[in-house]
Every structure is written in structure tokens, then in C-alpha cells.
Design a protein around this motif. Structure first.
Motif: not given
Length: 310
Positions: A98, A132, A136, A139
């Protein structure tokens, strides 16, 4: 008659001993207390995320400049700072791919696509974090302390609960949150160093923090008419945002008056998102929105050039 050659350029003719590398070195030094605190509280996983983020940002910049046949400028430390700030805005237990993806987004898409250092229109680390988080979210909201899943102090307040962390907890950093945002004291030390070295001025961080303090105290949360402004100031990403990201030279206004407007705008947006929005934290989005407003702020606050005709 002398045969010496002189270079004639347009004004202003101002020389300074400051260099990009020197300024960036000071910022790296200022980020060291928060880096140490992040590694202390989040152990090896925090260190691995920091390393993955920094190395991916440096590698992305070097790769792009090689592929486009430009001078490789990773020694100016700007990519290192982007990597550190990106890591500081990530939970410690994200998968290591990530921060790598985030590093390439920050450097190539947000920075290099717009022309490189000094040309980006928004903060690269914050823009990458926003991408991000949208891509996601599971996460990016996995908060863990000492191997135990927990909620951030602001997350608890957003859900209508009572803060499980005290002022000392958020000041020191023993709470859930992103790697670099939990220890307010470490960020305050770094911010004080930047002010001492005159890398930044007080206008943006003070106006930003003061606005959040006043609004969150007066408006309050969860049905209360008044809130704990000091807890709001010390929690979440406000300290790292106010001292290290809102003050970015490229994406902040040029004048001191513009700095004050920018800081107050960030504070208002942060408070609105935290109190009335569906998201517990508002620092990242408030700075990104105000980044886009910088040209407008500059158009009204930048002093006119001497002799300029209106």
C-alpha cells in the motif's frame, strides 16, 4: 575595456543562502521526533511502513527522471519528505504494497505529471492518502496498538461515545491512529524547530490550530453545546497537518495575509468535517481543498509590483 561576461536577467535580483536541499534537510530533522515516536509505539511494523514509503517515493522519482531523460534530483530530499509524510498518514498495519502504491501516486501522478518540484497544485502525500483511502478503506482504517485493534480518539467521538483517551495519551501518543499523528508532543517539537530555523512562519499553523480550537470548543459534539477544544487540537492529524503539510511552500499562499486566510480556511473546513461530516478526521481534505483555493487567495492578497498599472 573588460572582457568579463555578465549574465543579465529580469528582476528581482535577490540572493539567498538557502537551498532546496538545506530546507528539506531541516524538515527531515523536524520529522525525526515523530518518526522515533511512531517506531516506538508501532514497533517493527511501523518502521517497515516508513521504509517502504520512503524508498518507493525516492525510487519513483529516480525512475521517472531516468525515463524522461531529466536530471535525477533525489538528493534534494524532497522525495524523502513526501515518503515520510505519506507513511505518517498511514496506519501501521497496512500491507506493505500500500505505501508503495501510494509513493508512486504521490511522486509520479501528483508531483511529476505537473512538472516536478514546485509545480504540483496539491500536497503529494495528502493526495496519495486520499486516493488510498478511497480505494482501500478497510486497510486505511485498521487501527492497531500493541497488536490489539482499537479506535482512534476522534473515531470514538464521531460514534457518539466518550473519549477513551485522556489529554496525556494524545499528547504522548499512546492511542490508535496513523503512524506519525498520534504523538502531539513529538510534532510540536518538530514544528518548534521549523519555526526556530525560519523554515516556516507562525501564520498558518497558529491560525489553523486556533480556528479548530475555537470552533470545536464553541460548537461541541454529540449534543453538547461546548466541546473540548484542546482534545480536538491534540487528536488526529491536526498537528502534522498544521506544521508540516499546510505550510508546504508550493501549495500555500505567498503573502502573510494569505497564510492567515489559508490557515483559517483549513481550520473551518476541518471543524465542519469533524463535527458535521461522516468522517472522523478532516485535516487531509481541508488542506487539499484549500490547496486548490491558493490561486484565488493569492490574487487578492499578493502585494502589487511597484509601478504596476491596475
Amino acid at each position: 575595456m573588460s572582457d568579463r561576461m555578465f549574465t543579465v536577467s529580469s528582476s528581482p535580483h535577490i540572493r539567498s543562502n538557502d537551498t532546496v536541499q538545506g530546507i528539506m534537510r531541516d524538515v527531515v530533522i523536524a520529522l525525526l521526533p515523530a518518526t522515533i515516536a511512531g517506531i516506538y509505539f508501532f514497533k517493527m511494523q511501523g518502521l517497515l511502513v516508513i521504509l517502504a514509503s520512503v524508498l518507493s517515493c525516492v525510487g519513483a522519482e529516480a525512475l521517472w527522471q531516468k525515463l524522461t531523460h531529466r536530471k535525477v534530483t533525489i538528493c534534494d530530499l524532497s522525495a524523502v519528505i513526501t515518503g515520510l509524510l505519506l507513511a505518517f498518514n498511514l496506519p501501521a498495519h497496512v500491507p506493505l504494497w500500500l505505501p508503495v502504491v501510494g509513493g508512486f501516486i504521490a511522486i509520479i501522478v501528483v508531483k511529476q505529471f505537473f512538472g516536478g518540484l514546485g509545480q504540483n497544485i496539491v500536497n503529494p502525500a495528502l493526495a496519495a492518502r486520499a486516493v488510498l483511502l478511497a480505494s482501500w478503506p478497510v486497510h486505511m482504517t485498521n487501527w492497531t496498538v500493541d497488536g490489539v485493534s482499537t479506535a482512534t480518539p476522534l473515531g470514538v467521538l464521531k460514534e457518539g461515545g466518550t473519549a477513551v483517551a485522556g489529554l496525556m495519551d494524545v499528547l504522548i501518543g499512546s492511542t490508535g491512529g496513523c503512524i506519525g499523528e498520534t504523538s502531539a508532543i513529538a510534532l510540536l517539537i518538530g514544528g518548534a524547530y521549523l519555526l526556530y530555523r525560519r523554515v516556516i512562519s507562525w501564520h498558518i499553523p497558529v491560525s489553523y490550530i486556533a480556528t479548530v480550537f475555537v470552533l470545536t470548543t464553541v460548537i461541541g459534539r454529540n449534543g453538547f453545546m461546548t466541546g473540548d477544544g484542546l482534545f480536538e487540537v491534540l487528536s488526529g492529524g491536526l498537528m502534522i497537518g498544521a506544521f508540516f503539510m499546510a505550510t508546504d511552500y508550493t501549495t500555500s499562499p505567498m503573502s502573510k495575509k494569505g497564510h492567515l486566510i489559508f490557515g483559517i480556511g483549513c481550520g473551518i473546513l476541518t471543524s465542519i468535517i469533524r463535527i458535521f461530516g461522516g468522517y472522523a478526521e478532516g485535516v487531509s481534505y481541508s488542506i487539499l481543498i484549500m490547496n486548490l483555493a491558493v490561486p484565488l487567495i493569492d490574487s487578492y492578497t499578493t502585494p502589487r509590483v511597484f509601478g504596476e498599472v491596475k
